[in-house]
Every structure is written in C-alpha cells, then in structure tokens.
Write a protein that holds these residues in place. Structure first.
Motif, short mmCIF file in Angstrom:
data_model
loop_
_atom_site.label_atom_id
_atom_site.label_comp_id
_atom_site.label_asym_id
_atom_site.label_seq_id
_atom_site.Cartn_x
_atom_site.Cartn_y
_atom_site.Cartn_z
N SER A 61 0.84 -1.19 0.00
CA SER A 61 0.00 0.00 0.00
C SER A 61 0.88 1.25 0.00
CB SER A 61 -0.89 0.01 1.24
OG SER A 61 -0.10 0.24 2.40
N PRO A 62 0.31 2.39 -0.38
CA PRO A 62 1.07 3.64 -0.33
C PRO A 62 1.59 3.92 1.09
CG PRO A 62 -0.90 3.96 -1.63
CD PRO A 62 -1.00 2.59 -1.02
N GLU A 63 0.79 3.61 2.09
CA GLU A 63 1.19 3.85 3.48
C GLU A 63 2.40 2.99 3.85
OE1 GLU A 63 -2.79 5.03 2.58
OE2 GLU A 63 -2.00 3.00 2.53
N GLU A 64 2.38 1.71 3.43
CA GLU A 64 3.52 0.82 3.70
C GLU A 64 4.77 1.33 2.98
OE1 GLU A 64 2.09 -3.70 4.04
OE2 GLU A 64 1.29 -2.65 2.28
N TYR A 65 4.58 1.75 1.74
CA TYR A 65 5.70 2.28 0.96
C TYR A 65 6.35 3.46 1.68
CZ TYR A 65 7.91 5.38 -2.44
OH TYR A 65 8.76 6.25 -3.07
N LEU A 66 5.54 4.41 2.14
CA LEU A 66 6.09 5.59 2.80
C LEU A 66 6.86 5.22 4.07
CD1 LEU A 66 3.17 8.14 2.32
CD2 LEU A 66 5.40 8.13 1.17
N LYS A 67 6.36 4.26 4.83
CA LYS A 67 7.06 3.81 6.04
C LYS A 67 8.38 3.14 5.69
CE LYS A 67 2.98 3.14 8.88
NZ LYS A 67 2.06 2.16 9.45
N LEU A 68 8.36 2.27 4.69
CA LEU A 68 9.59 1.57 4.28
C LEU A 68 10.60 2.54 3.69
CD1 LEU A 68 7.99 -1.61 2.68
CD2 LEU A 68 9.32 -1.52 4.80
N GLU A 69 10.12 3.52 2.94
CA GLU A 69 11.02 4.47 2.29
C GLU A 69 11.76 5.34 3.31
OE1 GLU A 69 12.46 5.69 -1.59
OE2 GLU A 69 11.61 3.91 -0.70
N GLU A 70 11.10 5.63 4.42
CA GLU A 70 11.75 6.41 5.48
C GLU A 70 12.98 5.70 6.04
OE1 GLU A 70 9.35 7.82 8.72
OE2 GLU A 70 7.80 8.52 7.35
N LEU A 71 12.95 4.37 6.05
CA LEU A 71 14.03 3.57 6.63
C LEU A 71 15.04 3.08 5.61
CD1 LEU A 71 11.73 1.38 8.92
CD2 LEU A 71 13.03 3.43 9.58
N SER A 72 14.71 3.20 4.34
CA SER A 72 15.54 2.63 3.28
C SER A 72 16.83 3.41 3.05
CB SER A 72 14.75 2.58 1.97
OG SER A 72 15.53 2.05 0.93
N GLN A 73 17.89 2.69 2.75
CA GLN A 73 19.18 3.29 2.40
C GLN A 73 19.20 3.79 0.96
OE1 GLN A 73 22.14 3.38 4.35
NE2 GLN A 73 20.99 2.73 6.14
N ILE A 74 18.31 3.25 0.12
CA ILE A 74 18.21 3.66 -1.28
C ILE A 74 16.79 4.14 -1.57
CG2 ILE A 74 20.05 2.15 -2.12
CD1 ILE A 74 17.90 0.21 -3.08
N LYS A 75 16.66 4.96 -2.61
CA LYS A 75 15.36 5.50 -2.98
C LYS A 75 14.64 4.52 -3.91
CE LYS A 75 16.87 9.29 -4.73
NZ LYS A 75 17.09 10.61 -5.30
N HIS A 76 13.32 4.51 -3.78
CA HIS A 76 12.47 3.69 -4.64
C HIS A 76 11.31 4.53 -5.14
CE1 HIS A 76 14.35 0.87 -1.79
NE2 HIS A 76 14.31 0.01 -2.80
N GLU A 77 10.94 4.35 -6.39
CA GLU A 77 9.71 4.96 -6.88
C GLU A 77 8.59 3.93 -6.71
OE1 GLU A 77 10.94 8.53 -9.74
OE2 GLU A 77 10.88 6.61 -10.78
N TYR A 78 7.38 4.41 -6.57
CA TYR A 78 6.23 3.57 -6.28
C TYR A 78 5.23 3.70 -7.42
CZ TYR A 78 2.02 1.96 -3.79
OH TYR A 78 0.88 1.30 -3.40
N ILE A 79 4.93 2.57 -8.07
CA ILE A 79 4.02 2.59 -9.21
C ILE A 79 2.94 1.54 -8.98
CG2 ILE A 79 3.80 2.32 -11.71
CD1 ILE A 79 6.76 3.19 -11.91
N GLN A 80 1.78 2.01 -8.54
CA GLN A 80 0.59 1.19 -8.37
C GLN A 80 0.85 -0.09 -7.58
OE1 GLN A 80 -0.71 0.96 -12.44
NE2 GLN A 80 -1.63 2.98 -12.33
#
Length: 195
Positions: free
Chosen positions: A11-30
């Motif tokens: 989900s977008p919410e999970e993505y945002l939480k994971l992205e805060e902790l990630s060492q690398i950037k990820h784009e989110y597509i559907q």
C-alpha cells in the motif's frame, strides 16, 4: 531506473514507512516498488545548478524548490516519483513532509536509462497533476532543454531551447541562460557510458 519488482502489492502507506528507513530510494508505481539507480556527474551538476538558480529566484516568494530526495505524489494514478527538481508554490503542500501533491514545475534530467520513461509514461502521469504548469526535460549530452507548458486550453505546448538561448519558465517567472544551467558540465561525447 533499475526495476526491482516486489512480488506482493504494498500500500502507499507501507511504501512511505519503508522508504523512510531505506538506504536507497524507490519509486512507487501502483503497488510495486522500483529501486533507483545512481546518476552521472553531468546529471547531478545540471540538477544542482537548476536547484541553486531556482532557489535563489523564489526565495521569499512562498514557493519551495526540491531536489531529487522529495517525492511527487500522483494520487489519481497511485504513484510516487522522485523528480530531479520540483517547485511547489501551493500552500497545501506544507502539510506533507515526505512528498508534494501540488507542484507547478517538474524538471527531469534525461539519461539513457530513464529517457523513454521520462518522455512517455512519466510525462503522461505527471499531466494528472492539476497544478502542474510546466514539465522540463534536460539533456546531459548536449545543451538542449525542452519545456512542455500547459496552455489555457489544457494542451501541452513544446518550447525548445538550444545553445545561446535564454530559457524562460513561466510557472515561476524565471529566466536564465543555457550556460548557467550547464555550468561546470563537461560533455564527453561518450554515449556508451552507463547512466
């Protein structure tokens, strides 16, 4: 961009939480996440030049300039992208700390690996942003800037700039030279380098 497809929808919410902790950037597509590759010296220099020029220009105006660490949220398409440079002058964006939903200007510096996406699907997706007035594509191989501007009828009109041109970005009433955008960029002529 290097695809790193997730097997499960997130989900977008999970993505945002994971992205805060990630060492690398990820784009989110559907619901799928894609790791982003690094950038070349020319790519980073052009983006940095534009950030500095635009930041100085909008200082005190209420507009904010963001570099590649700030996400653009396209809610209607369930997407998060990391534009190279983005400007928002919309008060509503102050409510969002890790993404912006109402940019007026998005700039992408083209590379071999992303040019097709930047010109195609990403441009189509960005057009969903009602506040977006200009989408700018910048070559890192030669002095060339393409500005797609939304006109009064809602159509996207292309204005191209070449060496010696003055570049005008109407969305933020900004003028600069091609030399300023490409300051300190060394053109190698080596198109085979991985970008």
């Amino acid at each position: 961009m290097i695809a790193n497809k997730s097997q499960n929808y997130i989900s977008p919410e999970e993505y945002l939480k994971l992205e805060e902790l990630s060492q690398i950037k990820h784009e989110y597509i559907q619901g799928e996440v894609y790791a982003m590759a690094g950038a070349s010296d020319a790519h980073v220099t052009v983006a940095g030049n534009l950030f500095a020029l635009l930041r100085n220009h909008v200082r005190g105006s209420g507009c904010r300039v963001y570099m590649s660490d700030m996400k653009a949220r396209i809610e209607s398409k369930n997407l998060y992208y990391y534009p190279d440079v983005m400007v928002s002058c919309d008060e509503r964006d102050k409510a969002f700390q890790s993404f912006k939903r109402h940019p007026c200007l998005i700039i992408e510096v083209l590379s071999k690996g992303t040019e097709g996406l930047d010109r195609g699907d990403k441009f189509a997706d960005y057009q969903e942003l009602e506040t977006l007035q200009e989408y700018v594509l910048i070559s890192q191989k030669r002095q060339r800037v393409e500005c797609f501007r939304r006109n009064a009828e809602g159509l996207w009109v292309l204005q191209s700039y070449t060496p010696g041109s003055e570049v005008y970005l109407a969305s933020v009433h900004f003028r600069t030279t091609m030399d300023a955008i490409y300051e300190d960029v060394v053109f190698t002529g080596n198109d085979s380098e991985i970008e």
